[in-house]
Motif scaffolding. Structure first.
Motif, PDB file in Angstrom:
ATOM      1  N   ILE A  64      12.790  -3.068  -7.632  1.00 47.60           N
ATOM      2  CA  ILE A  64      11.791  -2.002  -7.735  1.00 47.60           C
ATOM      3  C   ILE A  64      12.032  -1.266  -9.035  1.00 47.60           C
ATOM      4  CG2 ILE A  64      11.564  -1.702  -5.227  1.00 47.60           C
ATOM      5  CD1 ILE A  64      13.390   0.779  -5.480  1.00 47.60           C
ATOM      6  N   PRO A  65      10.995  -0.628  -9.587  1.00 49.20           N
ATOM      7  CA  PRO A  65      11.228   0.116 -10.828  1.00 49.20           C
ATOM      8  C   PRO A  65      12.089   1.354 -10.590  1.00 49.20           C
ATOM      9  CG  PRO A  65       8.942   0.327 -10.100  1.00 49.20           C
ATOM     10  CD  PRO A  65       9.592  -0.649  -9.180  1.00 49.20           C
ATOM     11  N   VAL A  66      12.741   1.804 -11.652  1.00 48.01           N
ATOM     12  CA  VAL A  66      13.603   2.978 -11.600  1.00 48.01           C
ATOM     13  C   VAL A  66      12.877   4.169 -10.965  1.00 48.01           C
ATOM     14  CG1 VAL A  66      14.876   4.639 -13.017  1.00 48.01           C
ATOM     15  CG2 VAL A  66      14.831   2.241 -13.667  1.00 48.01           C
ATOM     16  N   SER A  67      11.586   4.282 -11.288  1.00 44.76           N
ATOM     17  CA  SER A  67      10.825   5.442 -10.817  1.00 44.76           C
ATOM     18  C   SER A  67      10.635   5.433  -9.306  1.00 44.76           C
ATOM     19  CB  SER A  67       9.461   5.477 -11.513  1.00 44.76           C
ATOM     20  OG  SER A  67       8.825   4.220 -11.370  1.00 44.76           O
TER      21      SER A  67
ATOM     22  N   ALA B  45      13.086   4.930  -7.208  1.00 44.62           N
ATOM     23  CA  ALA B  45      14.358   5.229  -6.544  1.00 44.62           C
ATOM     24  C   ALA B  45      14.262   6.472  -5.659  1.00 44.62           C
ATOM     25  CB  ALA B  45      15.469   5.391  -7.576  1.00 44.62           C
ATOM     26  N   ALA B  46      13.474   7.453  -6.094  1.00 47.49           N
ATOM     27  CA  ALA B  46      13.348   8.679  -5.306  1.00 47.49           C
ATOM     28  C   ALA B  46      12.727   8.397  -3.937  1.00 47.49           C
ATOM     29  CB  ALA B  46      12.508   9.711  -6.058  1.00 47.49           C
TER      30      ALA B  46
ATOM     31  N   ILE C  54      21.691   5.789  -8.911  1.00 49.00           N
ATOM     32  CA  ILE C  54      21.299   4.511  -9.498  1.00 49.00           C
ATOM     33  C   ILE C  54      22.022   4.250 -10.805  1.00 49.00           C
ATOM     34  CG2 ILE C  54      18.981   4.230  -8.557  1.00 49.00           C
ATOM     35  CD1 ILE C  54      17.912   5.447 -11.152  1.00 49.00           C
TER      36      ILE C  54
END
Lengths: 320, 320
Positions: B142-145, B147-148, B192
């Motif tokens: 999944i993209p870093v964004s 993670a939330a 992360i």
């Protein structure tokens, strides 16, 4: 001590006597001689004449911190530097340094990387003494979601720096490939360690092909160096310093004024925008026209069905 | 070998002779006796009768992987587990494990943390054998964004698990504080390591107060445990297993169907929405009404001037 000796030699146009150095530093003549020898081993060319003294002839094109720092106009970045002849990669050393505590703005430099990496795990060719391998280690008070903007900001800074050094037009292929006439000359690899509230550290790895005169077979078609483009040796020290100066200037502007100004600057170098592209993301491949980058630094691509995709990360190929 | 002996004892309602175990495992009677002693030292209550054999009486409430795994219905998470009596923190051990290579879905468990941390560097109280201290180590594509979103997803999973175990109503204060009647019972710390293209690893640290019967002075007003709320000992093994089962179910749903379903589930537990709040972010403090969370998991707060703020990270206090 070595750096003080070097500083005296720099300040002096003519020969400086060993006695004078010894007196000014309060060390023995033998100690002076040892420092001179150390400098020679590091590649400094120093003439010595019996009873007259020493004179600095030339400085080696090594990424020595003291040489780069002399040309820095920065307050944050590069005030602390770590130099290695050889590392696995400067990003790996930056990570290790990041885990154990560091000065914000630390720059890690190496003459050679044995395991240099680009994006998506690709090998980054970095033989001894030819390119610039450096990593900036930072602790910015920005949200995790802003980290991608640092990549774009860095692209703009390096592009500006390389244009200043070479006088050539630099292009950026989103997000972070720097090109001269379609051939790659520099790459950026941004890494973060973070929780959802704060970035623990951010690493900006910058690789620049400077004095390479040839590349391995598999890169020959796609890679170039500053030397190959301008047809002469280029000072790596000056290049590193110029890039760092621009980097800090744009970074400070980003922190104080936000991403909009950076975005405008980045777009001046963009070779992707307006073009037909293929984009491979984690989940899919998109074909369409690259329209713009948005306020978050994401690439906007419009496909054949006029649908607009906001792309956070992906591998872009220009359609030919 | 120890686990095989344990499995035989479990399968057997009545006494199982040492000779039988020795024969089935192809080891000596002395070796069997040694394994039985090891199990006893670990807290297993095992009756032994001369010439009759051994019988399992009870299992200790330790976070032993084999005990939790018996109750797991997962395919990914917890198939590999690392157990420690005592660590600095399970997130720190997860980081070290993440750097050196790991099985996706590895769960790290500890009876005690000597340096447990919550969000924003706050101390997380985790004395020996009373709470659940665990970290999930993942490698999601999944993209870093995104993670939330994992933090919110985890909140929903833990809330669901604790409701199943206790029958009590669990509330979530955005982003990740789990509460029973306004007192904190669990916290989540997501970390992360990533570059802009991919997450190298993601750590979901989960702390749950289970059998604490008291808290240090400074936490007494704000913290609670499952034991204090239901008035009896609660099985940590069962709690950990139930939480992990729910976690994987919601995580798989997130990966296949996206964040919308997770968001709806999360909102069922939300105690923040609709309330007047103070939010301290990196840059400012916002006062207003918490309206909703958006499709990225950000908190939407409308201030007195009717301006809507999208909050990525911050510390929320309910106005009273």
């Amino acid at each position: 001590m070595k750096n003080e000796v070097l500083r005296f030699l720099r300040e002096q146009e003519e020969y400086l006597s060993g006695e004078e150095i010894s007196r000014r530093l309060g060390i023995s003549r033998t100690a002076v001689w040892k420092q001179i020898n150390t400098l020679k081993k590091e590649g400094y060319e120093i003439a010595s004449q019996t009873r007259i003294g020493y004179r600095l002839i030339s400085v080696p094109d090594r990424l020595y911190p003291e040489e780069i720092q002399k040309q820095l106009r920065t307050n944050l970045v590069g005030r602390n530097m770590i130099y290695r002849e050889r590392v696995d990669s400067t990003n790996i050393l930056a990570r290790q340094t990041g885990e154990t505590g560091f000065v914000d703005g630390t720059v890690i430099l190496a003459e050679e990387q044995t395991a240099g990496k680009g994006r998506l795990g690709r090998v980054w060719h970095s033989p001894m003494g030819t390119g610039i391998n450096m990593s900036l280690l930072l602790r910015p008070a920005i949200p995790v979601s802003d980290a991608a903007k640092i990549t774009l900001l860095t692209g703009a800074a390096v592009a500006r720096g390389l244009e200043e050094i070479t006088g050539l037009k630099i292009g950026i292929k989103w997000p972070n490939d720097l090109q001269i006439q379609g051939k790659k000359v520099s790459g950026i690899l941004t890494e973060i360690k973070a929780d959802m509230d704060q970035i623990h550290y951010l690493i900006v790895g910058i690789g620049i092909n400077v004095n390479e005169q040839d590349f391995p077979e598999e890169l020959r078609e796609t890679a170039t160096s500053l030397h190959m483009e301008v047809g002469r040796q280029v000072s790596r020290i000056e290049t590193a310093a110029v890039v760092l100066n621009h980097w800090e200037e744009i970074y400070q502007r980003f922190l104080t004024q936000g991403f909009t100004v950076v975005r405008e600057e980045w777009k001046q170098y963009a070779v992707t925008l307006g073009k037909e592209v293929h984009v491979r993301t984690i989940n899919e491949t998109i074909h369409g026209q690259a329209l713009d980058i948005d306020e978050d630094g994401l690439l906007l691509v419009q496909d054949e069905d006029h649908q607009i995709h906001r792309i956070m990360a992906g591998d872009v190929t220009l359609r030919t």
